[in-house]
Structure formats: C-alpha cells, structure tokens
Design a protein around this motif. Sequence first.
Motif, PDB file in Angstrom:
ATOM      1  N   PHE A 224       0.877  -1.177   0.000  1.00 51.37           N
ATOM      2  CA  PHE A 224       0.000   0.000   0.000  1.00 51.37           C
ATOM      3  C   PHE A 224       0.912   1.224   0.000  1.00 51.37           C
ATOM      4  O   PHE A 224       1.734   1.382   0.903  1.00 51.37           O
ATOM      5  N   SER A 225       0.763   2.079  -1.004  1.00 48.77           N
ATOM      6  CA  SER A 225       1.730   3.165  -1.125  1.00 48.77           C
ATOM      7  C   SER A 225       1.092   4.469  -1.586  1.00 48.77           C
ATOM      8  O   SER A 225      -0.007   4.483  -2.148  1.00 48.77           O
ATOM      9  N   ALA A 226       1.827   5.547  -1.331  1.00 47.98           N
ATOM     10  CA  ALA A 226       1.453   6.878  -1.816  1.00 47.98           C
ATOM     11  C   ALA A 226       2.703   7.743  -1.719  1.00 47.98           C
ATOM     12  O   ALA A 226       3.617   7.411  -0.967  1.00 47.98           O
ATOM     13  N   HIS A 227       2.750   8.817  -2.489  1.00 44.98           N
ATOM     14  CA  HIS A 227       3.907   9.700  -2.320  1.00 44.98           C
ATOM     15  C   HIS A 227       3.571  10.806  -1.326  1.00 44.98           C
ATOM     16  O   HIS A 227       2.465  11.331  -1.326  1.00 44.98           O
ATOM     17  N   TYR A 228       4.525  11.112  -0.458  1.00 40.70           N
ATOM     18  CA  TYR A 228       4.274  12.138   0.558  1.00 40.70           C
ATOM     19  C   TYR A 228       4.969  13.446   0.226  1.00 40.70           C
ATOM     20  O   TYR A 228       4.771  14.454   0.911  1.00 40.70           O
ATOM     21  N   ASP A 229       5.768  13.484  -0.830  1.00 38.99           N
ATOM     22  CA  ASP A 229       6.399  14.745  -1.240  1.00 38.99           C
ATOM     23  C   ASP A 229       5.414  15.573  -2.056  1.00 38.99           C
ATOM     24  O   ASP A 229       4.442  15.042  -2.610  1.00 38.99           O
ATOM     25  N   HIS A 230       5.670  16.869  -2.131  1.00 35.20           N
ATOM     26  CA  HIS A 230       4.884  17.722  -3.033  1.00 35.20           C
ATOM     27  C   HIS A 230       5.786  18.832  -3.563  1.00 35.20           C
ATOM     28  O   HIS A 230       6.999  18.650  -3.640  1.00 35.20           O
ATOM     29  N   ALA A 243       2.441  25.371  -1.609  1.00 38.01           N
ATOM     30  CA  ALA A 243       1.636  24.341  -2.273  1.00 38.01           C
ATOM     31  C   ALA A 243       1.470  23.209  -1.267  1.00 38.01           C
ATOM     32  O   ALA A 243       2.364  22.384  -1.102  1.00 38.01           O
ATOM     33  N   ASN A 244       0.325  23.181  -0.578  1.00 33.40           N
ATOM     34  CA  ASN A 244       0.143  22.238   0.529  1.00 33.40           C
ATOM     35  C   ASN A 244      -0.064  20.796   0.078  1.00 33.40           C
ATOM     36  O   ASN A 244       0.125  19.872   0.856  1.00 33.40           O
ATOM     37  N   GLY A 245      -0.498  20.633  -1.159  1.00 33.35           N
ATOM     38  CA  GLY A 245      -0.665  19.271  -1.674  1.00 33.35           C
ATOM     39  C   GLY A 245      -1.551  18.412  -0.796  1.00 33.35           C
ATOM     40  O   GLY A 245      -1.212  17.279  -0.469  1.00 33.35           O
ATOM     41  N   ALA A 246      -2.726  18.956  -0.417  1.00 31.69           N
ATOM     42  CA  ALA A 246      -3.628  18.210   0.459  1.00 31.69           C
ATOM     43  C   ALA A 246      -4.190  16.992  -0.279  1.00 31.69           C
ATOM     44  O   ALA A 246      -4.182  15.873   0.233  1.00 31.69           O
ATOM     45  N   ASP A 247      -4.639  17.232  -1.511  1.00 29.02           N
ATOM     46  CA  ASP A 247      -5.137  16.120  -2.318  1.00 29.02           C
ATOM     47  C   ASP A 247      -3.949  15.333  -2.892  1.00 29.02           C
ATOM     48  O   ASP A 247      -3.929  14.105  -2.890  1.00 29.02           O
ATOM     49  N   ASP A 248      -2.935  16.054  -3.360  1.00 30.34           N
ATOM     50  CA  ASP A 248      -1.773  15.481  -4.062  1.00 30.34           C
ATOM     51  C   ASP A 248      -0.539  15.538  -3.160  1.00 30.34           C
ATOM     52  O   ASP A 248       0.160  16.541  -3.172  1.00 30.34           O
ATOM     53  N   ASP A 249      -0.116  14.580  -2.395  1.00 31.19           N
ATOM     54  CA  ASP A 249      -0.866  13.368  -2.203  1.00 31.19           C
ATOM     55  C   ASP A 249      -0.919  13.089  -0.709  1.00 31.19           C
ATOM     56  O   ASP A 249      -0.694  11.967  -0.270  1.00 31.19           O
ATOM     57  N   ALA A 250      -1.229  14.190   0.068  1.00 29.71           N
ATOM     58  CA  ALA A 250      -1.459  13.969   1.493  1.00 29.71           C
ATOM     59  C   ALA A 250      -2.653  13.027   1.665  1.00 29.71           C
ATOM     60  O   ALA A 250      -2.687  12.223   2.598  1.00 29.71           O
ATOM     61  N   SER A 251      -3.603  13.075   0.713  1.00 30.75           N
ATOM     62  CA  SER A 251      -4.782  12.204   0.826  1.00 30.75           C
ATOM     63  C   SER A 251      -4.384  10.734   0.716  1.00 30.75           C
ATOM     64  O   SER A 251      -4.821   9.892   1.504  1.00 30.75           O
ATOM     65  N   GLY A 252      -3.519  10.416  -0.241  1.00 28.68           N
ATOM     66  CA  GLY A 252      -3.066   9.033  -0.404  1.00 28.68           C
ATOM     67  C   GLY A 252      -2.207   8.577   0.767  1.00 28.68           C
ATOM     68  O   GLY A 252      -2.322   7.444   1.239  1.00 28.68           O
ATOM     69  N   THR A 253      -1.348   9.488   1.255  1.00 33.47           N
ATOM     70  CA  THR A 253      -0.485   9.159   2.390  1.00 33.47           C
ATOM     71  C   THR A 253      -1.329   8.895   3.633  1.00 33.47           C
ATOM     72  O   THR A 253      -1.043   7.984   4.425  1.00 33.47           O
ATOM     73  N   THR A 254      -2.386   9.693   3.785  1.00 38.02           N
ATOM     74  CA  THR A 254      -3.325   9.481   4.889  1.00 38.02           C
ATOM     75  C   THR A 254      -3.939   8.084   4.798  1.00 38.02           C
ATOM     76  O   THR A 254      -4.072   7.376   5.799  1.00 38.02           O
ATOM     77  N   ALA A 255      -4.282   7.687   3.580  1.00 43.20           N
ATOM     78  CA  ALA A 255      -4.856   6.348   3.379  1.00 43.20           C
ATOM     79  C   ALA A 255      -3.869   5.264   3.801  1.00 43.20           C
ATOM     80  O   ALA A 255      -4.247   4.306   4.492  1.00 43.20           O
ATOM     81  N   VAL A 256      -2.604   5.439   3.424  1.00 40.09           N
ATOM     82  CA  VAL A 256      -1.586   4.432   3.776  1.00 40.09           C
ATOM     83  C   VAL A 256      -1.478   4.299   5.295  1.00 40.09           C
ATOM     84  O   VAL A 256      -1.438   3.195   5.839  1.00 40.09           O
ATOM     85  N   ILE A 257      -1.467   5.445   5.994  1.00 37.48           N
ATOM     86  CA  ILE A 257      -1.362   5.414   7.458  1.00 37.48           C
ATOM     87  C   ILE A 257      -2.614   4.775   8.075  1.00 37.48           C
ATOM     88  O   ILE A 257      -2.530   3.900   8.946  1.00 37.48           O
ATOM     89  N   ALA A 258      -3.787   5.188   7.592  1.00 34.89           N
ATOM     90  CA  ALA A 258      -5.042   4.641   8.132  1.00 34.89           C
ATOM     91  C   ALA A 258      -5.124   3.132   7.891  1.00 34.89           C
ATOM     92  O   ALA A 258      -5.595   2.374   8.751  1.00 34.89           O
ATOM     93  N   LEU A 259      -4.642   2.690   6.722  1.00 31.74           N
ATOM     94  CA  LEU A 259      -4.669   1.253   6.413  1.00 31.74           C
ATOM     95  C   LEU A 259      -3.688   0.482   7.306  1.00 31.74           C
ATOM     96  O   LEU A 259      -3.946  -0.671   7.668  1.00 31.74           O
ATOM     97  N   ALA A 260      -2.588   1.125   7.662  1.00 32.48           N
ATOM     98  CA  ALA A 260      -1.627   0.481   8.577  1.00 32.48           C
ATOM     99  C   ALA A 260      -2.296   0.215   9.923  1.00 32.48           C
ATOM    100  O   ALA A 260      -2.204  -0.880  10.478  1.00 32.48           O
ATOM    101  N   TYR A 261      -2.998   1.231  10.446  1.00 30.40           N
ATOM    102  CA  TYR A 261      -3.729   1.047  11.709  1.00 30.40           C
ATOM    103  C   TYR A 261      -4.773  -0.066  11.570  1.00 30.40           C
ATOM    104  O   TYR A 261      -4.937  -0.905  12.441  1.00 30.40           O
ATOM    105  N   TYR A 262      -5.475  -0.041  10.451  1.00 27.16           N
ATOM    106  CA  TYR A 262      -6.579  -0.987  10.240  1.00 27.16           C
ATOM    107  C   TYR A 262      -6.084  -2.430  10.178  1.00 27.16           C
ATOM    108  O   TYR A 262      -6.564  -3.302  10.896  1.00 27.16           O
ATOM    109  N   PHE A 263      -5.075  -2.676   9.319  1.00 24.93           N
ATOM    110  CA  PHE A 263      -4.667  -4.068   9.092  1.00 24.93           C
ATOM    111  C   PHE A 263      -3.882  -4.652  10.257  1.00 24.93           C
ATOM    112  O   PHE A 263      -3.759  -5.864  10.372  1.00 24.93           O
TER     113      PHE A 263
END
Length: 434
Positions: A224-230, A243-263
């Motif tokens: 499960f991956s996402a890029h955290y740089d912007h 350029a805060n990059g909330a969608d690109d790609d703080a959103s994906g990075t958030t998913a990776v972290i949330a999935l880590a907690y979940y699994f």
Amino acid sequence: MIRIWLTGFVLLAFSTVARSQDSISSGEVERIITTLASDEMQGRKTFSPGIDKAASFIEQEFEKAGLQPWQGAKGFRQNFYMYRIKPVSVDLTINNEKRIPDDVIVQSSAGQLTWNQEGQVAEQHVKAGDNFYERIRELRQQKGNTIVWVDAAQAEAFRQYRQYLQNSNLMADSANLVLVLQQPTDTAIRSVNLEVRQQVTPLPLFNVVGMIPGSSKPDEYVIFSAHYDHLGIIAPVEQDSIANGADDDASGTTAVIALAYYFRHHSPARTLVFAAFTGEEMGSYGARYFSRQLDPAKVVAMFNIEMIGKEAKFGKNTAFITGFERSDFGPILQRNLEHSVFRFHPDPYPEQNLFFRSDNATLARLGVPAHTISTDQIDKDTLYHTVNDEVESLDIENITNTIKAIAQSAVSIVNGTDTPTRIEMDKPKSTVKP
Ligand SMILES: [Zn+2]
C-alpha cells in the motif's frame, strides 16, 4: 442462558463494528491529512526541511500503528541519495579514435571514471528502431561499466537527451553508462580509454516504509503506497505561496497510514508493506529506489493511492483504477466490493496516461500488478498543482469511505485467497472508454 448468550453476541458484534469503524474514522483521517498538509510542512518539497518534518510524522504514525521496519532495517526511514552532477571534463577514445564531447553522454554518479583496460567494459546498442528512452531505462538497470553505441538514426533523441541532462543534472546510484553516437566507420570495441571528471554533490532522500509480517505467506508481499512529497513553495497567489498538496498526495499518504492502523488488527496472511514515497514530483525517485530493495516476483499486488480527496467523476462512493485492463487486479477488487455501496471503475481518462504517471509504474514495468487508485477529475481539476490544493477543498467523508473501500476491496488479496495476474507490458494500451 439465553440472556448471557445474547449479551455475549451483542458485545461481540458491537466490538467488531466498533473496531472496524474506529480504525478508519473521519476524525482520524482529518487529523492525519490536516497535519500533512499544514503550512508547517512547507509543501513537503524533496530536499527541503518540510519533507523531513513530514517523514518524522509518518514514522511516528507507523510506530503507533505497531508496524515493523522493512526487513533488516533499523527504522522506518529508507535513506538513499541522489547526486547533483556538474561535468568537468570528458576524454574518450575508442579503437584509437578520439570522440568529440558532443557525441558522448556520461551517466554516472562517480566523481571520476577511468577505463583503460580491455574486457572491463561491456558493449550495448540503441538500435535505429528502438524506443530510445525505454532502451536507456532498460540499460540503466544493469551493473558495471557499459559503452552504449547509439545508432546515427537516433541522433535527434540523443541530442534532446543530452540537453535534458544538462538542465536536470540529478543522478541516482546506478550503472556507469557512456552513450556514444555511432559513426559509420565504428566497429566492435577493441580498446577504450576514458577519463571523466565530475563535481558530485550527494543529496539525501528518504522513503518511509513499514510492514506487518504475513501469518501464513510471509514471502508474498502486498504493498500500500502513496507519495508524501509535493511541490513546496511556488509562485504566490493572493499572498499564499505554499503548495500544501492536500489532495496530491497527502490524501493518499493518509490512506496508507489509516490502512496500517486498520490491518494491524486483521492479522494478514500475506506480508503487508506500507510505503510513503519521496521524490515523486521530481520523477518517482523514491518508488524507483524502493523497487530495487525487494524482489518484484514476491510482490503479489500494489495498491498505489493518488489523489482521493474529492468526489470522482462517477459520484460519491466511487473511485477508479488505472491500467484496469492490464491485469485482473480491478475485477478482484470489484468482487470484494459486491456487497458495498462503493464502486471501483476503470480509469475514465486513458488519454492522460495516468498508469505511467504515478509510483506504480516502476513495479508495473517489472510485471507486478501495480495499479493506482484515484478519485481525481484530472481533466477539470483547477486546484491540481496550485497553492489552492488545501484541506478545505476536500471531502473528508468521501476520503474516509474511499479508504474503507480500499481495505475491503483488498481482503481476498491480503488473506491470500486471490492472486492477481501479472502485467505484461507489451499488451496494447487502454481501450476502455469512459
Ligand atoms: Zn501526485
């Protein structure tokens, strides 16, 4: 008896619901994405202090989630270097014929290269009909010292590439390639004399990688991956230059972290790898380095998550999968969502070539069913790569539901019952219509 049994059942049911809802909650999603996209992180540009802060935050979250470092690593940071190269001199003679510098491209992160013995240098070709960039990419995977003859028919691509390297002088650690524009009189190499001097500045980069070892199939990886740089600080608009990059790609990075907690609470059969990549915006440097640290044959699937902050073209509770037709990864995910309101669709923007524009591409080229999941309406997203890509523009509820759907869609892959087909790169490109 009945009452006790019922109470037990209710408690069990309640704890199951509570657990699956708690671990991916909109509150958590908001907390994580707000931190990653805060002004304090200064747009998370690679090589900036802001990205260091972001990496530290992700490390803390991986720690709290109970992940283990990647095999053999001491911590979650996967450190590596790029090298800023300033050429000083090139002196090349092949078969006693001196080459003019314009006909030579040196690709090396070494400060000094001296080749003067026979048999020490391999010989390769970029032929007239080759795809120049694909061929160079292939050759860069090799080890050792190589002279690459570039057919005269490729002269235009050769010049353009030379120009490109002069403007963008960052090199990864890789093979030493010396590209030489071939003359009609050139024959097989009998002797080489090469003296290269370059000024080399090492620049540190870091992915953040953690894992949950698989209980019964530990040698099979699901990523499960996402890029955290912007992009960092860019031209100001109304006094905002971050350029805060909330969608690109703080959103994906958030998913990776949330999935880590979940699994962590779901004891997966396969080993799960959680990766936050650096350097995506500069050319997928992080994903490329990461891909060399594992055996692609062991990677069963890669869920790369890129821009899931806003509602997709197909409405709420939908997302799309890039390269859908290239493996049966998509259909497997869809099957796991049959009883959900959430729907995954094939990429509706094949003309955007998104499959090759994100961090899944490196492993996909090596045959891994590596796909990107996104909700972005890329054809009309006016916030993309602007200072206005902020948390306020995102739909936290939709992000939360998308992450839950990713978790659910991955179930049969995570528990080892489904194995997506490998990607064959020579298949024709997308024919799927929106
Ligand atoms: Zn991105």
